[in-house]
Design a protein around this motif. Structure first.
Motif, PDB file in Angstrom:
ATOM      1  N   LEU A 195     -70.518  69.244   6.845  1.00  0.00           N
ATOM      2  CA  LEU A 195     -71.022  69.839   5.601  1.00  0.00           C
ATOM      3  C   LEU A 195     -69.952  70.598   4.838  1.00  0.00           C
ATOM      4  CD1 LEU A 195     -74.501  71.123   6.823  1.00  0.00           C
ATOM      5  CD2 LEU A 195     -73.976  69.029   5.573  1.00  0.00           C
ATOM      6  N   GLY A 196     -69.013  71.217   5.555  1.00  0.00           N
ATOM      7  CA  GLY A 196     -67.949  71.964   4.884  1.00  0.00           C
ATOM      8  C   GLY A 196     -67.105  71.088   3.985  1.00  0.00           C
TER       9      GLY A 196
ATOM     10  N   PHE B  54     -58.105  67.506  -0.485  1.00  0.00           N
ATOM     11  CA  PHE B  54     -57.747  68.567   0.462  1.00  0.00           C
ATOM     12  C   PHE B  54     -58.634  69.765   0.192  1.00  0.00           C
ATOM     13  CE2 PHE B  54     -55.456  72.409   1.623  1.00  0.00           C
ATOM     14  CZ  PHE B  54     -55.056  72.112   2.912  1.00  0.00           C
ATOM     15  N   GLY B  55     -59.060  70.445   1.266  1.00  0.00           N
ATOM     16  CA  GLY B  55     -59.862  71.643   1.099  1.00  0.00           C
ATOM     17  C   GLY B  55     -59.983  72.409   2.396  1.00  0.00           C
ATOM     18  N   SER B  56     -60.796  73.453   2.374  1.00  0.00           N
ATOM     19  CA  SER B  56     -60.984  74.279   3.563  1.00  0.00           C
ATOM     20  C   SER B  56     -62.420  74.808   3.579  1.00  0.00           C
ATOM     21  CB  SER B  56     -59.995  75.440   3.573  1.00  0.00           C
ATOM     22  OG  SER B  56     -60.252  76.320   2.502  1.00  0.00           O
ATOM     23  N   PHE B  57     -62.825  75.233   4.771  1.00  0.00           N
ATOM     24  CA  PHE B  57     -64.146  75.824   4.954  1.00  0.00           C
ATOM     25  C   PHE B  57     -64.128  76.606   6.259  1.00  0.00           C
ATOM     26  CE2 PHE B  57     -64.184  71.663   6.872  1.00  0.00           C
ATOM     27  CZ  PHE B  57     -64.825  71.838   8.077  1.00  0.00           C
ATOM     28  N   LYS B  58     -65.160  77.401   6.471  1.00  0.00           N
ATOM     29  CA  LYS B  58     -65.308  78.146   7.728  1.00  0.00           C
ATOM     30  C   LYS B  58     -66.385  77.493   8.575  1.00  0.00           C
ATOM     31  CE  LYS B  58     -63.247  82.462   7.275  1.00  0.00           C
ATOM     32  NZ  LYS B  58     -63.035  83.581   8.113  1.00  0.00           N
ATOM     33  N   ALA B  59     -66.117  77.415   9.881  1.00  0.00           N
ATOM     34  CA  ALA B  59     -67.091  76.890  10.842  1.00  0.00           C
ATOM     35  C   ALA B  59     -66.926  77.675  12.139  1.00  0.00           C
ATOM     36  CB  ALA B  59     -66.873  75.410  11.093  1.00  0.00           C
ATOM     37  N   ALA B  60     -68.020  78.205  12.627  1.00  0.00           N
ATOM     38  CA  ALA B  60     -68.003  78.983  13.876  1.00  0.00           C
ATOM     39  C   ALA B  60     -66.944  80.084  13.833  1.00  0.00           C
ATOM     40  CB  ALA B  60     -67.784  78.063  15.075  1.00  0.00           C
TER      41      ALA B  60
ATOM     42  N   LEU C  82     -58.190  72.862  12.702  1.00  0.00           N
ATOM     43  CA  LEU C  82     -58.126  74.311  12.590  1.00  0.00           C
ATOM     44  C   LEU C  82     -56.923  74.670  11.731  1.00  0.00           C
ATOM     45  CD1 LEU C  82     -58.690  75.209  16.331  1.00  0.00           C
ATOM     46  CD2 LEU C  82     -60.279  75.676  14.468  1.00  0.00           C
ATOM     47  N   SER C  83     -57.063  75.686  10.895  1.00  0.00           N
ATOM     48  CA  SER C  83     -55.930  76.073  10.049  1.00  0.00           C
ATOM     49  C   SER C  83     -54.748  76.515  10.909  1.00  0.00           C
ATOM     50  CB  SER C  83     -56.322  77.172   9.064  1.00  0.00           C
ATOM     51  OG  SER C  83     -56.699  78.340   9.751  1.00  0.00           O
ATOM     52  N   SER C  84     -54.999  77.043  12.098  1.00  0.00           N
ATOM     53  CA  SER C  84     -53.907  77.466  12.982  1.00  0.00           C
ATOM     54  C   SER C  84     -53.115  76.276  13.521  1.00  0.00           C
ATOM     55  CB  SER C  84     -54.463  78.282  14.145  1.00  0.00           C
ATOM     56  OG  SER C  84     -55.354  77.511  14.921  1.00  0.00           O
TER      57      SER C  84
END
Length: 68
Positions: free
Chosen positions: A2-3, A22-28, A64-66
């Motif tokens: 969904l993100g 390209f994009g980003s979202f938060k999950a958990a 993960l962004s990391s």
């Protein structure tokens, strides 16, 4: 995910070519990044024409962004 589906915060700064790939979202509680790449049908090289589905395979990567 969904993100990826719901991401709509495209701006000239984060999407200068208006490709929406390209994009980003938060999950958990983690920041996630996603990217769509455009390959030839054998997925060996870049697509000769990303807009043409007859010669393009799209690949979605979520990480993960990391990990970036």
């Amino acid at each position: 995910m969904l993100g990826v589906r719901d991401f709509d915060a495209f701006t000239p700064d984060n999407d200068p070519y208006d490709e929406h790939d390209f994009g980003s979202f938060k999950a958990a509680g983690e920041r996630m990044l996603w990217k769509i790449d455009y390959y030839d049908r054998e997925r060996r090289f870049g697509s000769p024409d990303p807009a043409d589905p007859a010669v393009t395979t799209r690949v979605l990567t979520i990480m993960l962004s990391s990990e970036y």
